[in-house]
Design an enzyme around this catalytic site. Sequence first.
Site, PDB file in Angstrom:
ATOM      1  N   ASP A 119       0.865  -1.178   0.000  1.00 35.74           N
ATOM      2  CA  ASP A 119       0.000   0.000   0.000  1.00 35.74           C
ATOM      3  C   ASP A 119       0.898   1.223   0.000  1.00 35.74           C
ATOM      4  O   ASP A 119       2.017   1.185   0.532  1.00 35.74           O
ATOM      5  CB  ASP A 119      -0.900   0.012   1.239  1.00 35.74           C
ATOM      6  N   ASP A 137      -7.121  -1.166  -4.454  1.00 31.78           N
ATOM      7  CA  ASP A 137      -8.133  -0.746  -3.484  1.00 31.78           C
ATOM      8  C   ASP A 137      -8.995   0.381  -4.042  1.00 31.78           C
ATOM      9  O   ASP A 137     -10.220   0.396  -3.849  1.00 31.78           O
ATOM     10  CB  ASP A 137      -7.464  -0.267  -2.188  1.00 31.78           C
TER      11      ASP A 137
END
Length: 161
Positions: A119, A137
């Site tokens: 991330d 995401d």
Amino acid sequence: MRRRLELAVVLAVVLADQVTKQLVAADIGLLHSVTIVPGLLSLTHVRNSREAFGFLNATDFAFKQVVMAVLALAALVGVGFYAAELPLDRRWARVGLALILGGAVGNLVDRARQGYVVDFVDVYWRGWHFWAFNVADAAITVGVAILIADLLWPARPAPAA
């Protein structure tokens, strides 16, 4: 091929997701940040080994990673079958599902290959801090929003000529 649009969206999301994660992993040290917009946005390299929405986070057992990958794959197959059954005139719903599928595949590739997801998009403002996320995401979130919009405001049938 009647589902070119969906296939193109899925492939574009997976490619963009994997390329951006590789760039971040290669150029930004783990837990280091690069400020993009001061006080609002940074690129921060983190590894997320937690499951989606904290599912089974507090539990540890043998083959947990395998079980989670199998569950994710089963969900992916289910969404894929649903997407394949959608009529061609439901273009927005098909795009939304393709974004969800592309994002799910992008994160599944990471979990299967390395046991964690990279991330890096880090959004914050004053005392508020959103958790870091990635292209996959974001695609899933946008896909869900499109599906909700499609359900709330369905396209009107074309007038009869």
